[in-house]
Structure formats: structure tokens, C-alpha cells
Design a protein around this motif. Sequence first.
Motif, PDB file in Angstrom:
ATOM      1  N   GLU A  10     -14.664   6.759  -9.311  1.00 58.84           N
ATOM      2  CA  GLU A  10     -15.072   8.017  -9.925  1.00 58.84           C
ATOM      3  C   GLU A  10     -13.849   8.662 -10.560  1.00 58.84           C
ATOM      4  OE1 GLU A  10     -17.160  10.652  -7.296  1.00 58.84           O
ATOM      5  OE2 GLU A  10     -18.303   9.008  -6.417  1.00 58.84           O
ATOM      6  N   TYR A  11     -14.070   9.427 -11.606  1.00 58.75           N
ATOM      7  CA  TYR A  11     -12.956  10.047 -12.332  1.00 58.75           C
ATOM      8  C   TYR A  11     -12.078  10.897 -11.408  1.00 58.75           C
ATOM      9  CZ  TYR A  11     -10.380  13.397 -15.047  1.00 58.75           C
ATOM     10  OH  TYR A  11      -9.366  14.187 -15.525  1.00 58.75           O
ATOM     11  N   ALA A  12     -12.670  11.711 -10.560  1.00 59.36           N
ATOM     12  CA  ALA A  12     -11.919  12.685  -9.757  1.00 59.36           C
ATOM     13  C   ALA A  12     -11.339  12.107  -8.466  1.00 59.36           C
ATOM     14  CB  ALA A  12     -12.809  13.878  -9.435  1.00 59.36           C
ATOM     15  N   TYR A  13     -11.513  10.813  -8.221  1.00 59.59           N
ATOM     16  CA  TYR A  13     -11.068  10.236  -6.951  1.00 59.59           C
ATOM     17  C   TYR A  13      -9.571  10.391  -6.689  1.00 59.59           C
ATOM     18  CZ  TYR A  13      -9.970   6.903  -3.308  1.00 59.59           C
ATOM     19  OH  TYR A  13      -9.495   6.328  -2.167  1.00 59.59           O
ATOM     20  N   PRO A  14      -8.670  10.072  -7.624  1.00 58.33           N
ATOM     21  CA  PRO A  14      -7.235  10.177  -7.294  1.00 58.33           C
ATOM     22  C   PRO A  14      -6.803  11.580  -6.863  1.00 58.33           C
ATOM     23  CG  PRO A  14      -7.511   8.870  -9.270  1.00 58.33           C
ATOM     24  CD  PRO A  14      -8.852   9.474  -8.955  1.00 58.33           C
ATOM     25  N   ALA A  15      -7.281  12.612  -7.545  1.00 55.67           N
ATOM     26  CA  ALA A  15      -6.902  13.981  -7.186  1.00 55.67           C
ATOM     27  C   ALA A  15      -7.472  14.358  -5.817  1.00 55.67           C
ATOM     28  CB  ALA A  15      -7.404  14.958  -8.246  1.00 55.67           C
ATOM     29  N   TYR A  16      -8.713  13.972  -5.559  1.00 52.58           N
ATOM     30  CA  TYR A  16      -9.344  14.238  -4.261  1.00 52.58           C
ATOM     31  C   TYR A  16      -8.577  13.533  -3.143  1.00 52.58           C
ATOM     32  CZ  TYR A  16     -12.638  13.512  -0.426  1.00 52.58           C
ATOM     33  OH  TYR A  16     -13.216  13.434   0.812  1.00 52.58           O
ATOM     34  N   GLU A  17      -8.287  12.261  -3.342  1.00 51.88           N
ATOM     35  CA  GLU A  17      -7.625  11.476  -2.302  1.00 51.88           C
ATOM     36  C   GLU A  17      -6.198  11.959  -2.066  1.00 51.88           C
ATOM     37  OE1 GLU A  17      -7.828   8.511   0.657  1.00 51.88           O
ATOM     38  OE2 GLU A  17      -9.338   9.595  -0.471  1.00 51.88           O
ATOM     39  N   LYS A  18      -5.512  12.394  -3.133  1.00 52.50           N
ATOM     40  CA  LYS A  18      -4.156  12.921  -2.976  1.00 52.50           C
ATOM     41  C   LYS A  18      -4.157  14.144  -2.051  1.00 52.50           C
ATOM     42  CE  LYS A  18      -2.175  14.002  -6.801  1.00 52.50           C
ATOM     43  NZ  LYS A  18      -1.449  14.476  -7.990  1.00 52.50           N
ATOM     44  N   LYS A  19      -5.086  15.056  -2.264  1.00 47.44           N
ATOM     45  CA  LYS A  19      -5.185  16.251  -1.414  1.00 47.44           C
ATOM     46  C   LYS A  19      -5.511  15.866   0.023  1.00 47.44           C
ATOM     47  CE  LYS A  19      -6.690  19.214  -5.171  1.00 47.44           C
ATOM     48  NZ  LYS A  19      -7.831  19.909  -5.771  1.00 47.44           N
ATOM     49  N   ARG A  20      -6.427  14.916   0.187  1.00 47.75           N
ATOM     50  CA  ARG A  20      -6.837  14.489   1.518  1.00 47.75           C
ATOM     51  C   ARG A  20      -5.685  13.839   2.277  1.00 47.75           C
ATOM     52  NH1 ARG A  20      -9.002  10.653   4.592  1.00 47.75           N
ATOM     53  NH2 ARG A  20      -8.609   8.928   3.183  1.00 47.75           N
ATOM     54  N   VAL A  21      -4.919  12.987   1.598  1.00 47.57           N
ATOM     55  CA  VAL A  21      -3.806  12.280   2.239  1.00 47.57           C
ATOM     56  C   VAL A  21      -2.674  13.253   2.571  1.00 47.57           C
ATOM     57  CG1 VAL A  21      -2.024  10.528   1.820  1.00 47.57           C
ATOM     58  CG2 VAL A  21      -4.382  10.046   1.248  1.00 47.57           C
ATOM     59  N   ILE A  22      -2.406  14.209   1.714  1.00 50.56           N
ATOM     60  CA  ILE A  22      -1.373  15.211   1.993  1.00 50.56           C
ATOM     61  C   ILE A  22      -1.758  16.031   3.221  1.00 50.56           C
ATOM     62  CG2 ILE A  22      -0.325  17.352   1.145  1.00 50.56           C
ATOM     63  CD1 ILE A  22      -0.292  16.048  -1.655  1.00 50.56           C
ATOM     64  N   LEU A  23      -3.002  16.479   3.275  1.00 50.39           N
ATOM     65  CA  LEU A  23      -3.467  17.262   4.423  1.00 50.39           C
ATOM     66  C   LEU A  23      -3.379  16.448   5.713  1.00 50.39           C
ATOM     67  CD1 LEU A  23      -4.748  19.844   5.549  1.00 50.39           C
ATOM     68  CD2 LEU A  23      -6.984  18.850   5.004  1.00 50.39           C
ATOM     69  N   ARG A  24      -3.812  15.202   5.660  1.00 48.51           N
ATOM     70  CA  ARG A  24      -3.751  14.335   6.839  1.00 48.51           C
ATOM     71  C   ARG A  24      -2.311  14.161   7.314  1.00 48.51           C
ATOM     72  NH1 ARG A  24      -5.427   8.535   5.483  1.00 48.51           N
ATOM     73  NH2 ARG A  24      -3.269   8.462   4.788  1.00 48.51           N
ATOM     74  N   THR A  25      -1.390  13.964   6.384  1.00 43.96           N
ATOM     75  CA  THR A  25       0.023  13.759   6.733  1.00 43.96           C
ATOM     76  C   THR A  25       0.615  15.007   7.382  1.00 43.96           C
ATOM     77  OG1 THR A  25       0.233  12.178   4.931  1.00 43.96           O
ATOM     78  CG2 THR A  25       2.266  13.097   5.815  1.00 43.96           C
ATOM     79  N   VAL A  26       0.314  16.162   6.835  1.00 39.38           N
ATOM     80  CA  VAL A  26       0.806  17.414   7.415  1.00 39.38           C
ATOM     81  C   VAL A  26       0.281  17.577   8.841  1.00 39.38           C
ATOM     82  CG1 VAL A  26       0.649  19.936   7.237  1.00 39.38           C
ATOM     83  CG2 VAL A  26       1.163  18.564   5.210  1.00 39.38           C
ATOM     84  N   ILE A  27      -0.975  17.266   9.048  1.00 40.22           N
ATOM     85  CA  ILE A  27      -1.556  17.374  10.389  1.00 40.22           C
ATOM     86  C   ILE A  27      -0.875  16.406  11.349  1.00 40.22           C
ATOM     87  CG2 ILE A  27      -3.656  16.935  11.735  1.00 40.22           C
ATOM     88  CD1 ILE A  27      -5.224  18.129   9.331  1.00 40.22           C
ATOM     89  N   TYR A  28      -0.650  15.168  10.918  1.00 42.19           N
ATOM     90  CA  TYR A  28       0.029  14.184  11.781  1.00 42.19           C
ATOM     91  C   TYR A  28       1.415  14.658  12.201  1.00 42.19           C
ATOM     92  CZ  TYR A  28      -3.432  10.495  10.752  1.00 42.19           C
ATOM     93  OH  TYR A  28      -4.568   9.737  10.650  1.00 42.19           O
ATOM     94  N   PHE A  29       2.195  15.153  11.238  1.00 40.31           N
ATOM     95  CA  PHE A  29       3.530  15.636  11.579  1.00 40.31           C
ATOM     96  C   PHE A  29       3.458  16.875  12.474  1.00 40.31           C
ATOM     97  CE2 PHE A  29       5.150  13.003   8.041  1.00 40.31           C
ATOM     98  CZ  PHE A  29       6.241  12.439   8.660  1.00 40.31           C
ATOM     99  N   ALA A  30       2.495  17.741  12.235  1.00 37.10           N
ATOM    100  CA  ALA A  30       2.341  18.942  13.061  1.00 37.10           C
ATOM    101  C   ALA A  30       1.989  18.582  14.505  1.00 37.10           C
ATOM    102  CB  ALA A  30       1.270  19.863  12.464  1.00 37.10           C
ATOM    103  N   ILE A  31       1.159  17.575  14.681  1.00 36.98           N
ATOM    104  CA  ILE A  31       0.812  17.141  16.042  1.00 36.98           C
ATOM    105  C   ILE A  31       2.042  16.618  16.762  1.00 36.98           C
ATOM    106  CG2 ILE A  31      -0.465  15.390  17.362  1.00 36.98           C
ATOM    107  CD1 ILE A  31      -2.753  15.750  15.290  1.00 36.98           C
ATOM    108  N   SER A  32       2.829  15.781  16.085  1.00 37.63           N
ATOM    109  CA  SER A  32       4.049  15.247  16.713  1.00 37.63           C
ATOM    110  C   SER A  32       5.018  16.368  17.071  1.00 37.63           C
ATOM    111  CB  SER A  32       4.729  14.237  15.788  1.00 37.63           C
ATOM    112  OG  SER A  32       3.960  13.076  15.674  1.00 37.63           O
ATOM    113  N   LEU A  33       5.175  17.322  16.155  1.00 35.75           N
ATOM    114  CA  LEU A  33       6.060  18.458  16.424  1.00 35.75           C
ATOM    115  C   LEU A  33       5.538  19.291  17.600  1.00 35.75           C
ATOM    116  CD1 LEU A  33       8.538  20.136  15.644  1.00 35.75           C
ATOM    117  CD2 LEU A  33       7.058  21.392  14.059  1.00 35.75           C
ATOM    118  N   ALA A  34       4.229  19.511  17.656  1.00 32.10           N
ATOM    119  CA  ALA A  34       3.642  20.299  18.746  1.00 32.10           C
ATOM    120  C   ALA A  34       3.832  19.602  20.098  1.00 32.10           C
ATOM    121  CB  ALA A  34       2.157  20.537  18.471  1.00 32.10           C
ATOM    122  N   VAL A  35       3.670  18.285  20.126  1.00 35.47           N
ATOM    123  CA  VAL A  35       3.858  17.541  21.372  1.00 35.47           C
ATOM    124  C   VAL A  35       5.318  17.628  21.811  1.00 35.47           C
ATOM    125  CG1 VAL A  35       3.852  15.216  22.388  1.00 35.47           C
ATOM    126  CG2 VAL A  35       1.896  15.993  21.034  1.00 35.47           C
TER     127      VAL A  35
END
Length: 188
Positions: A10-35
Amino acid sequence: MNRQKRNKGEYAYPAYEKKRVILRTVIYFAISLAVFLLGYLSTKTKENLLTIVAVLGLLPSCKSLVSVIMYLRIPRFSREIYEEIAKHAGTVRTIYSMYLTSYKLNFPISCFAVRGGNLIGYTEFASCDTDACEKHIKDMFSQNAIKGITVKIFKEQRKFMDRLSQLEALDEGTKEDEILTLLCDISL
């Protein structure tokens, strides 16, 4: 952010996936920092089991960071070009906004169209090496036992549109789904 899930092709897939991957990465790092902070604040030292858990949690975080870097490399595809091609595609099977990766080069392809034994692509980016892209796709077809497919990538939109019109007159093939699935598999 549009909450509707986008699929590859789909045309909008790269922009959608970029936002999703950035959010996921921030959450992963935040979990490690919180632990880590939980262990440090509870024991007043960084030498505890939660530090080990936090460090191990950095492994998926860093893997996700690599995906972020790759998605940030994808150039922005033109909506106008997408809309123009979509209007003229008719019944020809198309996928849009594909970023193919190989060992040596990456290929931003605005559109792929397939009909019968013909696969055509269009790139709006002058830096895209169309010959290397064609070779890469043919190699992938060969590795996946897809034979008898003609591959042509265009840099000129008018030539692509002319060939797209010619494909409309051809009969549908039996490998179209297999071809489009493979192209989605080898792209980001």
C-alpha cells in the motif's frame, strides 16, 4: 497518526511502519531502563540481577533500533505519482512504495505491476540503479523457482505508463500472487 493498519504494497505503508517501529523501539528501551532503575533504586547498587535482565533487554531494543535506521533511510514516495498510476492501473495487479534491499544496494520502487509473465516497476528516484534492481529481482525469482518472468524497471514515468496500458490487454497469469508475495518478502 492514522490508526488503520497498513499492509506492504500500500502507498502509505512505509510511513505507517516507520512510526510503528520507532514507537516500539522507544518502548523497548524504556522497559530496559525501568528495569535497571528498579533494581538500582531497590538495592542502591547496580550489581544485582535486575541489571542483568535490563542488559539482556537491550538485545531486542537494539535489534529494533536497526529496523528504525532502515526505515529512516526509505525516501518519501510521491503521492501524486501514486494517484496517477493508480488511476491508470485498471485491472493490472500493482503494489506501491516498495524498498527492496540487497547485500550491496537498496532500491526504492514507487510501483510494481504484474500481468502474465511480465513484471514492470517504476522508480521516481534517479539514484536507483535499475539494472542492478532487475538483476536482483531475477536472482530472487531464480532462488524461489519462479521462471519465465520478464522484469523491466523504468525511470521514465511515461514509458512505465505506456507499458502498463499494454499489460492491461494481456491475459492474467498464474504466478501473479506468488510474484507479488515474493516482492513484499524481499522489501522493507
